[in-house]
Design a protein around this motif. Structure first.
Motif, PDB file in Angstrom:
ATOM      1  N   ILE A 197      -5.392   8.089  11.871  1.00 12.20           N
ATOM      2  CA  ILE A 197      -5.364   7.472  10.538  1.00 12.20           C
ATOM      3  C   ILE A 197      -5.990   8.412   9.516  1.00 12.20           C
ATOM      4  O   ILE A 197      -5.463   8.596   8.415  1.00 12.20           O
ATOM      5  CB  ILE A 197      -6.118   6.128  10.556  1.00 12.20           C
ATOM      6  N   GLY A 198      -7.134   9.014   9.879  1.00 12.46           N
ATOM      7  CA  GLY A 198      -7.791   9.940   8.972  1.00 12.46           C
ATOM      8  C   GLY A 198      -6.917  11.129   8.618  1.00 12.46           C
ATOM      9  O   GLY A 198      -6.821  11.527   7.459  1.00 12.46           O
ATOM     10  N   LEU A 199      -6.255  11.702   9.612  1.00  8.85           N
ATOM     11  CA  LEU A 199      -5.342  12.819   9.360  1.00  8.85           C
ATOM     12  C   LEU A 199      -4.252  12.422   8.374  1.00  8.85           C
ATOM     13  O   LEU A 199      -3.928  13.160   7.439  1.00  8.85           O
ATOM     14  CB  LEU A 199      -4.713  13.281  10.674  1.00  8.85           C
ATOM     15  N   SER A 200      -3.667  11.249   8.593  1.00 10.56           N
ATOM     16  CA  SER A 200      -2.590  10.779   7.729  1.00 10.56           C
ATOM     17  C   SER A 200      -3.072  10.607   6.296  1.00 10.56           C
ATOM     18  O   SER A 200      -2.391  11.017   5.341  1.00 10.56           O
ATOM     19  CB  SER A 200      -2.042   9.454   8.273  1.00 10.56           C
ATOM     20  N   ARG A 201      -4.257  10.025   6.128  1.00 12.31           N
ATOM     21  CA  ARG A 201      -4.800   9.813   4.772  1.00 12.31           C
ATOM     22  C   ARG A 201      -5.112  11.145   4.098  1.00 12.31           C
ATOM     23  O   ARG A 201      -4.847  11.334   2.905  1.00 12.31           O
ATOM     24  CB  ARG A 201      -6.066   8.956   4.859  1.00 12.31           C
ATOM     25  N   ILE A 202      -5.703  12.061   4.854  1.00 10.40           N
ATOM     26  CA  ILE A 202      -6.052  13.370   4.287  1.00 10.40           C
ATOM     27  C   ILE A 202      -4.804  14.129   3.870  1.00 10.40           C
ATOM     28  O   ILE A 202      -4.743  14.716   2.782  1.00 10.40           O
ATOM     29  CB  ILE A 202      -6.873  14.182   5.309  1.00 10.40           C
ATOM     30  N   LEU A 203      -3.784  14.120   4.731  1.00  5.42           N
ATOM     31  CA  LEU A 203      -2.547  14.825   4.396  1.00  5.42           C
ATOM     32  C   LEU A 203      -1.833  14.172   3.219  1.00  5.42           C
ATOM     33  O   LEU A 203      -1.022  14.811   2.546  1.00  5.42           O
ATOM     34  CB  LEU A 203      -1.627  14.866   5.620  1.00  5.42           C
ATOM     35  N   GLY A 204      -2.153  12.911   2.966  1.00  3.38           N
ATOM     36  CA  GLY A 204      -1.599  12.225   1.804  1.00  3.38           C
ATOM     37  C   GLY A 204      -2.389  12.474   0.539  1.00  3.38           C
ATOM     38  O   GLY A 204      -2.079  11.920  -0.513  1.00  3.38           O
ATOM     39  N   GLU A 229      -5.816  11.991   0.167  1.00  2.83           N
ATOM     40  CA  GLU A 229      -7.012  11.180   0.002  1.00  2.83           C
ATOM     41  C   GLU A 229      -8.245  11.881   0.580  1.00  2.83           C
ATOM     42  O   GLU A 229      -8.135  12.727   1.459  1.00  2.83           O
ATOM     43  CB  GLU A 229      -6.860   9.831   0.714  1.00  2.83           C
ATOM     44  N   LEU A 230      -9.410  11.482   0.052  1.00  5.64           N
ATOM     45  CA  LEU A 230     -10.666  11.863   0.669  1.00  5.64           C
ATOM     46  C   LEU A 230     -10.914  10.862   1.794  1.00  5.64           C
ATOM     47  O   LEU A 230     -10.759   9.661   1.603  1.00  5.64           O
ATOM     48  CB  LEU A 230     -11.788  11.811  -0.367  1.00  5.64           C
ATOM     49  N   TRP A 231     -11.288  11.351   2.992  1.00  4.32           N
ATOM     50  CA  TRP A 231     -11.453  10.456   4.139  1.00  4.32           C
ATOM     51  C   TRP A 231     -12.780  10.691   4.831  1.00  4.32           C
ATOM     52  O   TRP A 231     -13.141  11.829   5.144  1.00  4.32           O
ATOM     53  CB  TRP A 231     -10.319  10.663   5.144  1.00  4.32           C
ATOM     54  N   ILE A 232     -13.513   9.599   5.058  1.00  6.19           N
ATOM     55  CA  ILE A 232     -14.740   9.644   5.846  1.00  6.19           C
ATOM     56  C   ILE A 232     -14.698   8.462   6.805  1.00  6.19           C
ATOM     57  O   ILE A 232     -14.432   7.329   6.388  1.00  6.19           O
ATOM     58  CB  ILE A 232     -15.995   9.522   4.955  1.00  6.19           C
ATOM     59  N   PRO A 233     -14.944   8.685   8.099  1.00  5.55           N
ATOM     60  CA  PRO A 233     -14.940   7.565   9.042  1.00  5.55           C
ATOM     61  C   PRO A 233     -15.943   6.496   8.620  1.00  5.55           C
ATOM     62  O   PRO A 233     -17.011   6.793   8.080  1.00  5.55           O
ATOM     63  CB  PRO A 233     -15.357   8.217  10.368  1.00  5.55           C
ATOM     64  N   GLU A 234     -15.579   5.249   8.887  1.00  7.78           N
ATOM     65  CA  GLU A 234     -16.414   4.126   8.470  1.00  7.78           C
ATOM     66  C   GLU A 234     -17.832   4.232   9.022  1.00  7.78           C
ATOM     67  O   GLU A 234     -18.805   3.941   8.320  1.00  7.78           O
ATOM     68  CB  GLU A 234     -15.774   2.817   8.945  1.00  7.78           C
ATOM     69  N   GLU A 235     -17.967   4.680  10.283  1.00  7.02           N
ATOM     70  CA  GLU A 235     -19.302   4.741  10.875  1.00  7.02           C
ATOM     71  C   GLU A 235     -20.189   5.774  10.174  1.00  7.02           C
ATOM     72  O   GLU A 235     -21.410   5.607  10.084  1.00  7.02           O
ATOM     73  CB  GLU A 235     -19.219   5.037  12.376  1.00  7.02           C
ATOM     74  N   VAL A 288     -13.686   5.018  -0.730  1.00  3.02           N
ATOM     75  CA  VAL A 288     -14.510   6.067  -0.130  1.00  3.02           C
ATOM     76  C   VAL A 288     -15.162   6.919  -1.212  1.00  3.02           C
ATOM     77  O   VAL A 288     -16.367   7.196  -1.181  1.00  3.02           O
ATOM     78  CB  VAL A 288     -13.671   6.947   0.814  1.00  3.02           C
ATOM     79  N   GLU A 289     -14.378   7.330  -2.201  1.00  2.00           N
ATOM     80  CA  GLU A 289     -14.936   8.164  -3.262  1.00  2.00           C
ATOM     81  C   GLU A 289     -15.956   7.380  -4.085  1.00  2.00           C
ATOM     82  O   GLU A 289     -16.990   7.925  -4.487  1.00  2.00           O
ATOM     83  CB  GLU A 289     -13.808   8.694  -4.148  1.00  2.00           C
ATOM     84  N   ALA A 290     -15.686   6.087  -4.323  1.00  2.00           N
ATOM     85  CA  ALA A 290     -16.649   5.260  -5.053  1.00  2.00           C
ATOM     86  C   ALA A 290     -17.945   5.138  -4.259  1.00  2.00           C
ATOM     87  O   ALA A 290     -19.044   5.225  -4.818  1.00  2.00           O
ATOM     88  CB  ALA A 290     -16.048   3.880  -5.318  1.00  2.00           C
ATOM     89  N   ALA A 291     -17.838   4.945  -2.948  1.00  3.07           N
ATOM     90  CA  ALA A 291     -19.023   4.816  -2.103  1.00  3.07           C
ATOM     91  C   ALA A 291     -19.870   6.085  -2.148  1.00  3.07           C
ATOM     92  O   ALA A 291     -21.110   6.024  -2.191  1.00  3.07           O
ATOM     93  CB  ALA A 291     -18.605   4.504  -0.666  1.00  3.07           C
TER      94      ALA A 291
END
Length: 233
Positions: free
Chosen positions: A126-133, A135-141, A212-215
């Motif tokens: 999921i992270g790979l897909s979001r990044i390639l789209g 988006e900035l991605w950080i795992p929830e944990e 994620v960016e807002a957080a």
């Protein structure tokens, strides 16, 4: 899309590169060409070629001299085109020191996201897909650990942080804790629709694109960091 994957574990690096190319149609709307490299020196050569890569996945522990956030610092110093860099690491969010390394990568060295090698494969996909789209991605944990390890602000500092109203700041702090819209609504005793509306206002005021960016912006403000914009760029 031209991708540079940097990891000194050669078998893993090649395997991840091949996986990315094999599943390109599932992960990205554009064709993917991945170049695996195993040293920071070679990575710097590749990133300075013309044309430069569109995206770099960088392991933080490459050799005795390039470990932790220093690896990203050295890479960014030799990355004049500012090619986006995603940290792909074996660091774990269960270790306080390693969480701080990840925070430094986002806050101080403009990482575009984090992928955990030891995380669940589904989450990494999921992270790979979001990044390639884009988006900035950080795992929830990781995001939750960022929030938990940030000192709580005093009541006098809560109002109008980052240009947000007190109610927007309340919602923003909940977003920074990783709460869902439903959880935020329950905690603040408002409707989910109200949370969505306020969240959109927050994104607009902070000039960010997603939760994620807002957080990251709110967590940087809570921690009194000197450069919240770097963490969300």
């Amino acid at each position: 899309m031209k991708i540079l994957w940097v990891d000194d574990h050669e078998l893993l690096c090649v395997a991840l590169s091949e996986y990315l190319q094999t599943h390109a149609s599932e992960l990205s709307a554009t064709p993917i060409d991945v170049t695996p490299v195993f040293t920071l020196a070679r990575a710097l050569e590749e990133v300075n070629k013309t044309p430069s890569p569109d995206l770099v996945f960088l392991d933080l522990n490459l050799d005795d001299e390039n470990r932790g956030a220093a690896t990203l610092e050295h890479f960014q110093a030799g990355n004049p085109s500012k090619v986006p860099v995603v940290v792909c690491t074996g660091l774990t969010p269960g270790n306080d020191q390693e969480v701080e390394i990840l925070r430094m990568c986002m806050r101080d060295y403009a990482a575009r996201g984090i992928l955990l090698k030891g995380g669940a494969h589904k989450k990494m996909f999921i992270g790979l897909s979001r990044i390639l789209g884009g988006e900035l991605w950080i795992p929830e944990e990781v995001l939750l650990r960022f929030a938990r390890s940030t000192p709580a602000p005093s009541a006098s500092r809560n109002e109008h942080h980052l240009g947000l109203s007190p109610r927007e700041w309340d919602v923003g702090r909940c977003i920074a804790r990783g709460l869902s819209g439903k959880q935020i609504a329950r905690e603040l005793n408002v409707t989910e629709g109200h949370v969505r509306q306020v969240s959109c206002v927050i994104y607009d005021k902070l000039r960010v694109r997603n939760r994620v960016e807002a957080a990251l912006r709110v967590n940087a403000e809570l921690g009194g960091g000197s450069g919240p914009d770097k963490g969300s760029s």
